[in-house]
Design a protein around this motif. Structure first.
Motif, PDB file in Angstrom:
ATOM      1  N   ASP A   1      18.173  44.415  16.890  1.00  0.00           N
ATOM      2  CA  ASP A   1      17.466  44.696  18.144  1.00  0.00           C
ATOM      3  C   ASP A   1      16.895  46.105  18.165  1.00  0.00           C
ATOM      4  OD1 ASP A   1      16.835  44.007  21.072  1.00  0.00           O
ATOM      5  OD2 ASP A   1      18.024  45.834  21.282  1.00  0.00           O
ATOM      6  N   SER A   2      17.694  47.125  17.856  1.00  0.00           N
ATOM      7  CA  SER A   2      17.249  48.514  17.869  1.00  0.00           C
ATOM      8  C   SER A   2      17.910  49.248  16.699  1.00  0.00           C
ATOM      9  CB  SER A   2      17.620  49.168  19.204  1.00  0.00           C
ATOM     10  OG  SER A   2      17.104  50.478  19.291  1.00  0.00           O
ATOM     11  N   ASP A   3      17.091  49.957  15.935  1.00  0.00           N
ATOM     12  CA  ASP A   3      17.557  50.506  14.659  1.00  0.00           C
ATOM     13  C   ASP A   3      17.983  51.967  14.780  1.00  0.00           C
ATOM     14  OD1 ASP A   3      18.110  50.474  11.949  1.00  0.00           O
ATOM     15  OD2 ASP A   3      16.022  50.671  11.310  1.00  0.00           O
ATOM     16  N   THR A   4      18.695  52.427  13.773  1.00  0.00           N
ATOM     17  CA  THR A   4      18.976  53.845  13.571  1.00  0.00           C
ATOM     18  C   THR A   4      18.247  54.272  12.302  1.00  0.00           C
ATOM     19  OG1 THR A   4      20.745  55.473  13.348  1.00  0.00           O
ATOM     20  CG2 THR A   4      21.097  53.339  12.298  1.00  0.00           C
ATOM     21  N   ARG A   5      18.566  55.401  11.745  1.00  0.00           N
ATOM     22  CA  ARG A   5      17.929  55.815  10.495  1.00  0.00           C
ATOM     23  C   ARG A   5      18.407  54.924   9.347  1.00  0.00           C
ATOM     24  NH1 ARG A   5      19.225  61.408  11.867  1.00  0.00           N
ATOM     25  NH2 ARG A   5      20.561  61.482  10.023  1.00  0.00           N
ATOM     26  N   PRO A   6      17.531  54.613   8.373  1.00  0.00           N
ATOM     27  CA  PRO A   6      17.903  53.700   7.285  1.00  0.00           C
ATOM     28  C   PRO A   6      19.150  54.125   6.522  1.00  0.00           C
ATOM     29  CG  PRO A   6      15.537  54.041   7.286  1.00  0.00           C
ATOM     30  CD  PRO A   6      16.098  55.003   8.293  1.00  0.00           C
ATOM     31  N   GLU A   7      19.369  55.429   6.363  1.00  0.00           N
ATOM     32  CA  GLU A   7      20.533  55.880   5.601  1.00  0.00           C
ATOM     33  C   GLU A   7      21.836  55.714   6.363  1.00  0.00           C
ATOM     34  OE1 GLU A   7      18.741  59.733   7.398  1.00  0.00           O
ATOM     35  OE2 GLU A   7      18.054  57.767   6.659  1.00  0.00           O
TER      36      GLU A   7
END
Length: 360
Positions: free
Chosen positions: A147-153
């Motif tokens: 639904d809502s992302d954070t940073r890929p790492e």
């Protein structure tokens, strides 16, 4: 003002990629062959075996944006079904408020202490959750955002409900069609730091600049996914912008709150309203003519796919690397693209003709 190339069916894409890569990435039974170039799962190196079975007895922790949300209740229901059907345990820890990033951090830390195998989270903030999520990854816990992302790492896979560009376009197109592609519009968003909301609004602005020059965003309000505050912020937008022709609310709580006020206000029939909502929430307002059209994906399917991604990660079948497919029972093959992003598919547009077909 149909935009070319908007349809991106995930099932079709997955099938095409599977066909193209089949000669080198699959064995005779059609299962992907082992990939010896798996990147480390952030700080923790891991090997994968795509032929491995999904483990039973895992514990998968879900962290939605808030408690008492119809949208996240549906997503959680889909996640619970996927996890329990596969013989594992589903647990959920939710902050009280959609604006409570600290509550999500506390939930992540509690799940770490519990020793879960994977955490599935709808991130309140791009950055604020990263320290807690990186600690979980360092503990060997797999992390899936949905639904809502954070940073890929800070996670392994992000399960996106639809491409951000498509969502930005469809919101502009739906409101534009209702106001003759001309006039002032406003946005009633969720939280100021909500990654998905801000991304969609950015794409809305891009779309307006590219092909809708006679439409202009004159105000953005934030209801923090609280019904009372969303209703108040919607009323404020109407009062401060007397020439307003339409409002877009890309949040289910905001759209329902705005529709509830608009339905009994003198603005009904004068100001168009659209956004992202569930059919069951919006049915009365479509039936009484307050809202003509709105869009969404199936939240329960989003939860199911996120859960299956977590199960596959925790079972060592995948690492989140681009091109590593996983199977979501009843939904199909999903193949992460760049930065581990999986897209559910394009959203459905609901109106008076089709809304009774859906029950969620």
């Amino acid at each position: 003002m149909q935009r070319a190339g908007v349809s991106r069916s995930l099932t079709g894409l997955a099938a095409l990629l599977a066909l193209v890569l089949g000669s080198t990435a699959c064995d005779d039974a059609g299962s992907p062959a082992p990939d010896n170039e798996d990147r480390p799962s952030n700080a923790v190196a891991s090997s994968t075996d795509p032929k491995a079975d999904i483990k039973k007895g895992l514990t998968i922790g879900f962290v939605p944006k808030q408690a008492d949300s119809a949208y996240f209740a549906l997503a959680g229901r889909g996640g619970r079904k996927a996890v329990t059907d596969m013989g594992s345990t589903f647990v959920e820890k939710a902050p009280e408020s959609a604006a409570d990033t600290s509550g999500q951090v506390a939930a992540v830390n509690a799940l770490r202490a519990q020793g879960v195998d994977a955490i599935v989270i709808s991130a309140q903030s791009t950055d604020a959750l990263c320290p807690a999520l990186k600690k979980a990854l360092a503990d060997g816990i797999k992390v899936v955002t949905y639904d809502s992302d954070t940073r890929p790492e800070c996670r392994n896979i992000f399960v996106s409900q639809a491409s951000a560009q498509d969502l930005g376009w469809i919101e502009v197109e739906l409101i534009g069609k209702q106001i003759g592609y001309r006039g002032e519009i406003a946005v009633l968003s969720g939280g100021r730091s909500a990654t998905n909301q801000n991304t969609w609004i950015r794409y809305m602005k891009n779309e307006l600049a590219d092909g809708y020059q006679e439409m202009k965003i004159v105000g953005i309000a934030y209801g923090d996914d609280d019904p009372a505050k969303s209703r108040a912020e919607f009323r404020r937008l109407l009062a401060e912008h007397p020439d307003l022709k339409g409002v877009v609310s890309p949040t289910t709580v905001g759209l329902k709150a705005a529709a509830d006020y608009l339905s009994v206000s003198p603005y009904k029939g004068k100001v168009a309203l659209t956004g992202l909502g569930t059919p069951n929430d919006m049915r009365p307002y479509v039936k009484n003519g307050t809202v003509e059209q709105f869009a969404l994906w199936d939240p329960s399917e989003l939860g199911e796919v996120a859960a299956h991604a977590a199960l596959s990660l925790a079972s060592g079948k995948i690492s989140g690397k681009a091109g590593q497919g996983f199977w979501a029972v009843g939904t199909g093959w999903f193949i992460p693209a760049e930065n581990g992003v999986v897209t559910l598919g394009e959203p459905t547009v609901f109106d008076a003709k089709n809304i009774d077909v859906y029950d969620f």
